[in-house]
Write an enzyme that holds these catalytic residues in place. Structure first.
Site, short mmCIF file in Angstrom:
data_model
loop_
_atom_site.label_atom_id
_atom_site.label_comp_id
_atom_site.label_asym_id
_atom_site.label_seq_id
_atom_site.Cartn_x
_atom_site.Cartn_y
_atom_site.Cartn_z
N GLU B 41 15.18 -25.15 10.82
CA GLU B 41 14.83 -26.55 10.53
C GLU B 41 15.94 -27.50 10.98
OE1 GLU B 41 14.50 -27.30 6.32
OE2 GLU B 41 13.63 -29.30 6.61
N LYS B 112 6.79 -31.72 9.08
CA LYS B 112 6.90 -31.17 7.72
C LYS B 112 6.05 -31.99 6.75
CE LYS B 112 10.68 -29.74 4.57
NZ LYS B 112 12.15 -29.80 4.38
N TYR B 118 14.52 -34.71 -4.41
CA TYR B 118 15.05 -34.40 -5.74
C TYR B 118 16.33 -33.62 -5.51
CZ TYR B 118 12.74 -29.96 -4.63
OH TYR B 118 12.33 -28.80 -4.01
N CYS B 148 10.31 -25.03 5.90
CA CYS B 148 11.00 -24.88 4.62
C CYS B 148 10.09 -25.17 3.41
CB CYS B 148 12.25 -25.76 4.62
SG CYS B 148 13.58 -25.07 3.58
N SER B 294 49.51 -22.25 -9.96
CA SER B 294 50.12 -22.44 -11.28
C SER B 294 50.47 -21.11 -11.93
CB SER B 294 49.13 -23.17 -12.18
OG SER B 294 47.99 -22.35 -12.39
#
Lengths: 543, 543
Positions: B41, B112, B118, B148, B294
């Site tokens: 894609e 598509k 979202y 997709c 650290s």
């Protein structure tokens, strides 16, 4: 028919508080004998609620509170913006709706048709577009109710073309009044543009129109208010205040004569910045801000805005001279603080700077001096401001302007430190214009801040023009490329700037994406701001 | 029919380079006697191109290059993902399309249908959904080509329901092969899920199916690859490598037997982080990274990832002890560096810390010690790392984990400094799991990093649990609230954590929004990461 237009500063997510504000206005309208009161788009949840909309409990609460509001609407019609569940088909579970309540009953909803999904708007992320249209009887009137973007298509000011046009389809329904619930964020000269859109809508339908707008600052966005009433000829009859709450009224049977009204773009810009800062602080319950004042023009303008937003007793100016700070900068910072009546403290960064060079000696060894030494100074200042913030509960105001942010002429974790960027969306050219406007009656910002050539003062005799072209050129390219979406060739044609320079500036704009990704949010006042509404990859092979 | 599936690491925006990669694969396929080659894609522009799509010149260039690619497609069919102008009606000017090229001719496009809008996806911002469907003849086969999300609806794994279902509508067209062009970003255990979706699609249409996936890191997103072939029963026949480029082939007339394949979720997680870091650096032409070590577990895991991503010769570890650093932390940092064979330098922050307290004395006066003193230490470390970055061209890797970022248990401009956050989307619980996995064959991370209680060591005898609940609780709430969108009551029911504690953690998650807004971008490896894909107001009245 007596109509009240309530222009309110809503709190994003503050459903209960927003409802209380609306209920108080409804009670006031009832007392005043109004037939109808109107609130803005998504009044109940504030705009933009963003991903709060994804919480079921948020939607449940909004739906419950709407029912509660209805109970106080005895003898009055209320139109208010709210989120509700999409009960029809469609991809998204919510609608951005206007609820029409009359005499304690929810008569129905207009679901927004045109859902902006570009720039700062993400409405398709949450909402399903409405697909029905009706007029709502109210007394002897027929109300056509639309939400914000719904009226923009017809006026021809949008960057895209939706498949449907609510204004065109509204015509056949023969409304006698058009009402638009709006949450239209401020940008430079947008209030004038919005007025034209309203005028166009009224004329298209040949009916009076009312725009009820949101006001207030919500994160990066500022809503300017300026709710208004127009007659069927699209002439302005009433306009609410800009940048504050207001309550205006109109009697449809006794429309007043048209008025003349002029916006003042620079004053609006200043007020937008003040309101953005004020609401960023006050809606979080914060009071005190601190600013690193360099003696330069950016921090001077920021400080004036902060004083107007927070009050002079709540603004602390911090002067942090380095070995390269000029005496005139020191004096200008002091003069500014005196003019504004704010506290000024001075913390020298000379010793920390020297110490860091010492600590880093094993690594820096004999490598040539470069931007590292400059950035150390900026970061020491950032560290000191943040220490004050942590100890004294002041929020640091970041003072960088849009021109610097565009080109990355700023130090990440240095002068970029801060809870909010005051001038992040204001070009250097506009900063000067604001400074002159601030000084329009008397000198508040020392004149020498306006006169001296800009300098970061991070090395000896440094000027911004050592590494940047003249700001007139930077800002022209910035406007053309970022705001007006012109490409390099078009910019050359429009401004006569040589192509290689335009290309270099565009390259620098994209190369600084990584810095801006970590910048403080800044108040949006332009058509295209960095941060919200502009989404570019950091790592990309285009430019 | 011999089919090649080219799983390629494309560069967002790098149109010319991406085209070259495809042309090389096409030439290889021609040489190998393949009838068809498939790319993923938006292969031509990389995924996600974001606002680069708003540039006319970008679209013009993509359309021109597509024509150029067609010229090399003599004697072969090519299917590739690209952006193209929407030539039909609709709100948006672009389509996310699969171009079908055969024998040097562009036969047409599948646009598509299902445009995710979202989480991290913004496709409605740019694209108009397609609305036509056809099968494409190829030899004696009829190809059904989808992109997709188009196949996800039918499998029932989506958080929403589109109005149309391409798989359902495809049935009537009777394809003999289903091809899905994908750019599906990695998240923990997503490869397994994607395989199920593919299996479901093959079974729904009762035809073999091919998934051609993107691989590579693009800013926060990592694409895991794992392109695959399934038979009509939805059984796995072939699967490409995870997290690297691959080229797999299938002969439709001689389908191989089904294979068994198990994903290793922890290994995938580790590889995703390595690839994300590697591509963030290499796609920008950067080579060297530095890390503040650290002696704790987070920086240890980060360092291992950095070494695998950049090579041990390109990773500089910096140890910056304060008065509160334990000797065991000093030793653990050194042991780690020795195990990995990387350079370790030590810069004490004791003197700068003391000096800053001195400089700030006029303001701090007799105010009680608070978080300010802790943050000064973290910010001195940030300053030193950034100075090294500026002087030696190392990019700082930020080491904070998702649990800390969630609750704001981190210092803005201090330990949050960095170009990219390695563990920003990895919970503390997962950090431990990764550490054990890294040590599965021999001790690389000192065992004491795993055994000692977590501490920021910013004051005497400090433990994370002084101000945080146990990480098991934090991470349970984090998973439930942020990833699974449960509300407080549901979390209480599911985990038995007391309501006030759940509510306090949720409050802290939202209160830290302002810090995260200025965090370095972090590699996304979960269903819901901070940063991209999660949009909450900083100033809000909900929680």
């Amino acid at each position: 028919m007596k109509i009240a237009i309530a222009q309110i500063n809503f709190f994003v997510g503050g459903l209960e508080g927003n409802a209380q504000k609306m209920i108080q206005s409804i009670l006031r309208a009832k007392k005043g004998g109004f037939d109808l009161i109107i609130f803005s788009e998504l009044a109940l949840c504030g705009y933009p609620p963003e991903d709060l909309l994804l919480h079921d409990r948020f939607i449940d609460t909004a739906e419950r509170i709407l029912e509660e509001i209805a109970t106080v609407c005895e003898g009055i019609t209320v139109i208010l913006g709210t989120v509700r569940r999409n009960r029809g088909r469609g991809e998204k579970p919510l609608c951005n709706s206007a609820a029409i309540i009359s005499n304690q009953k929810i008569l129905g909803f207009h679901d927004k048709w045109l859902l902006p999904t570009y720039d700062v708007f993400d409405e398709r992320r949450y909402f399903e577009p409405g697909n029905t249209l009706q007029v709502w009887p109210c007394g002897k009137h027929r109300l056509g109710i639309l939400i914000c973007e719904d009226i923009w298509q017809h006026a021809g000011y949008l960057p895209l073309h939706y498949l449907r046009d609510p204004i065109a389809e509204m015509k056949a329904l023969e409304p006698t009044l058009l009402i638009n619930l709006s949450a239209s964020p401020y940008q430079f000269q947008k209030p004038e543009l919005r007025t034209k859109v309203c005028s166009s809508s009224a004329r298209a339908l040949n009916v009076p129109m009312i725009l009820c707008a949101q006001v207030g600052g919500n994160d990066q966005l500022v809503f300017d208010g300026y709710s208004l009433v127009m007659n069927a000829q699209g002439e302005l009859l009433k306009i609410a205040k800009g940048f504050e709450e207001d309550f205006i009224e109109i009697d449809l049977e006794r429309l007043p004569p048209k008025i003349t009204f002029s916006f003042h773009p620079l004053s609006d810009l200043y007020q937008a910045l003040v309101l953005g800062i004020k609401d960023y602080f006050h809606k979080q319950g914060l009071r005190k801000g601190c600013i690193g004042v360099s003696g330069g023009i950016d921090s001077a303008v920021c400080t004036c805005i902060a004083v107007d937003a927070l009050g002079k007793e709540n603004v602390l100016a911090v002067r942090m001279p380095s070995p390269y700070t000029s005496s005139s900068s020191m004096e200008d910072a002091e003069t500014l603080a005196n003019h504004l009546g704010i506290e000024l403290v001075t913390l020298s960064i000379e010793e920390p700077f020297a110490l860091f060079l010492e600590v880093l000696k094993p690594l820096f060894a004999d490598l040539p001096v470069n931007v590292a030494e400059e950035n150390i100074q900026a970061r020491i200042r950032g560290l000191l401001l943040m220490a004050i913030s942590n100890k004294l509960c002041h929020i640091v105001l970041s003072t960088g302007n849009k021109s610097e942010l565009a080109l990355g002429y700023c130090t990440l974790y240095g002068d970029m430190c801060g809870g909010i960027g005051v001038l992040s969306d204001v070009t250097k050219t506009q900063v000067y214009a604001l400074a002159r406007w601030i000084n329009r009656e008397k000198e508040i910002i020392p004149q020498s801040c306006l006169d001296k050539p800009p300098s970061a003062e991070l090395k000896a005799n440094q000027k911004d023009t050592d590494t940047l072209p003249d700001y007139a050129i930077v800002d022209a390219v910035l406007q053309a490329y970022v705001e007006d979406s012109l490409d390099a060739e078009e910019i050359v044609t429009k401004y006569g700037i040589p192509l290689p320079l335009v290309q270099e500036l565009i390259r620098r704009i994209h190369a600084a994406e990584y810095k801006r990704r970590q910048a403080a949010p800044g108040i949006r006042v332009s058509k295209k701001t960095f941060g919200v509404g502009r989404r570019y990859p950091i790592v990309q092979g285009w430019c």
